[in-house]
Design a protein around this motif. Structure first.
Motif, short mmCIF file in Angstrom:
data_model
loop_
_atom_site.label_atom_id
_atom_site.label_comp_id
_atom_site.label_asym_id
_atom_site.label_seq_id
_atom_site.Cartn_x
_atom_site.Cartn_y
_atom_site.Cartn_z
N MET A 71 0.62 -1.09 0.17
CA MET A 71 -0.14 0.08 -0.12
C MET A 71 0.94 1.17 0.18
N GLY A 72 2.19 0.94 -0.25
CA GLY A 72 3.18 1.87 -0.67
C GLY A 72 3.97 2.76 1.36
N LYS A 73 3.05 2.31 1.76
CA LYS A 73 3.69 2.30 3.67
C LYS A 73 5.44 0.98 4.14
N THR A 74 5.91 2.71 4.52
CA THR A 74 7.23 1.72 5.27
C THR A 74 6.88 0.71 6.14
N VAL A 75 7.69 -0.14 6.58
CA VAL A 75 7.04 -1.36 7.29
C VAL A 75 8.26 -1.67 8.63
N ALA A 76 8.28 -1.19 9.25
CA ALA A 76 9.07 -1.96 10.52
C ALA A 76 8.97 -3.33 11.02
N LEU A 77 9.72 -4.40 11.05
CA LEU A 77 8.75 -5.52 11.70
C LEU A 77 9.76 -5.53 12.75
N VAL A 78 9.24 -5.91 14.43
CA VAL A 78 9.99 -6.22 15.39
C VAL A 78 10.36 -7.47 15.44
N CYS A 79 11.59 -8.04 16.00
CA CYS A 79 12.13 -9.20 16.41
C CYS A 79 12.65 -8.90 17.67
N SER A 80 12.54 -9.81 18.76
CA SER A 80 13.31 -9.37 19.83
C SER A 80 14.53 -9.49 19.25
N ASP A 82 18.31 -10.79 18.06
CA ASP A 82 17.98 -10.38 16.30
C ASP A 82 17.37 -10.86 15.77
N ALA A 83 16.70 -10.59 14.76
CA ALA A 83 15.72 -11.04 13.62
C ALA A 83 15.79 -12.00 13.65
N GLY A 84 17.92 -12.48 12.83
CA GLY A 84 18.06 -13.90 11.84
C GLY A 84 18.53 -14.95 12.76
N ILE A 85 18.09 -15.13 14.47
CA ILE A 85 18.05 -15.74 15.74
C ILE A 85 17.19 -16.06 15.84
N TYR A 86 16.81 -17.08 15.65
CA TYR A 86 15.51 -17.71 15.63
C TYR A 86 14.21 -16.57 15.89
N GLY A 87 14.14 -15.54 15.16
CA GLY A 87 13.63 -14.77 14.25
C GLY A 87 12.48 -15.09 13.02
N LEU A 88 11.54 -14.04 12.80
CA LEU A 88 11.19 -13.98 11.00
C LEU A 88 12.15 -13.09 9.98
N ALA A 89 13.65 -13.38 10.18
CA ALA A 89 13.84 -12.58 8.79
C ALA A 89 14.23 -13.13 7.46
N SER A 90 14.42 -14.77 8.12
CA SER A 90 14.44 -15.58 6.94
C SER A 90 12.82 -16.14 6.65
N LEU A 91 11.94 -16.05 7.30
CA LEU A 91 10.91 -16.06 6.63
C LEU A 91 10.20 -15.30 5.59
N ILE A 92 10.70 -14.01 6.41
CA ILE A 92 10.21 -12.51 5.49
C ILE A 92 10.87 -12.92 4.05
#
Ligand code: SAH
Length: 243
Positions: A71-80, A82-92
């Motif tokens: 929709m043209g919005k800048t999005v920040a997805l927050v994880c506790s 590091d997002a790449g250590i058992y976080g959502l970085a890979s899924l996204i």
């Protein structure tokens, strides 16, 4: 180009975030995350659209990010942490193959292994392994194999997800496996609520750890052969000659 930042917010509140992470949250029109993390952010981002989704709805949370970004919005997805250590970085990034018009930028955060290590002293100051005891996405046999391999390799170990309601005895199971290779007097420790209210750090032996009940907001540390408890701090020696 649409934009999603995947932001590691560190272990607790904003004090533990990098400047880069704070910038990403400031750029964002929408901040999305698990309810607890959105609450930890406090009041500073109240002018943003704040969206939280419950635990175990990780895929929905990521798809919501792409929906908002398109929709043209800048999005920040927050994880506790590091997002790449058992976080959502890979899924996204995996889901991102269907969204070629959206750029995903991963912003590093301080993971519980390093923030917790700092509270205890220096338990990871040599080669170390990070192992999660959660078998939600990983078969227990593989976790067990990794525990054995880490013990055989004399790695210092940080254990994530050491417990949950359904897995109350997993830390005990893990310690029993480690005790096949490691003496019961091995220096260990754990930290509860790192960077949050009620931070509690404990040093103990591996045998004592086996009989300890910890909660899911705890990171557990197992020293290597060279680790010692010195003045109440858990220290893994780097190898310098001090005497
Ligand atoms: N992405 C996170 C880890 C998520 S897995 C990171 O990089 O830190 C969740 C596990 O991380 C918890 O079960 C616990 O073992 C550890 N953890 C995360 N935050 C913590 C905190 N504030 N205090 C203690 N342990 C924490």
């Amino acid at each position: 180009m649409n934009k999603i930042y995947v932001v590691g917010m560190g272990p607790g509140n904003e004090r533990y975030m990098t400047e880069e992470a704070k910038d990403a949250l400031n750029y964002a029109d929408v901040i999305i995350g698990y309810t607890l993390y959105i609450n930890l952010l406090g009041d500073r981002y109240q002018d943003k659209e704040l969206l939280s989704t419950p635990m175990k709805q990780e895929k929905e949370r990521c798809l919501l990010c792409f929906e908002k970004a398109s929709m043209g919005k800048t999005v920040a997805l927050v994880c506790s942490g590091d997002a790449g250590i058992y976080g959502l970085a890979s899924l996204i990034l995996e889901l991102g193959k269907d969204y070629p018009d959206t750029e995903v930028e991963v912003v590093a955060g301080i993971t519980a292994a390093t923030s917790g290590a700092a509270v205890l002293g220096a338990p990871l100051n040599h080669d170390f392994c990070v192992i999660s005891l959660s078998d939600l996405l990983t078969p227990w046999e593989k976790i067990e194999k990794r525990l054995r391999s880490a013990a055989m390799g004399d790695f210092a170990i940080a254990l994530y997800n050491p417990s949950s309601h359904k897995r109350a005895d997993y830390l005990e199971k893990a310690c029993n496996i480690l005790l096949e290779y490691i003496d019961g007097d091995r220096a260990c420790g754990y930290v509860e609520n790192i960077g949050r209210e009620g931070t509690r750090a404990v040093t103990c032996s591996l045998s004592e750890l086996k009989d300890t009940k910890v909660n899911m907001f705890t990171t557990v540390f197992i020293g290597n052969q060279g680790s010692r408890i010195i003045n109440g701090r858990l220290v893994t020696k780097r190898g310098y000659q001090v005497e």
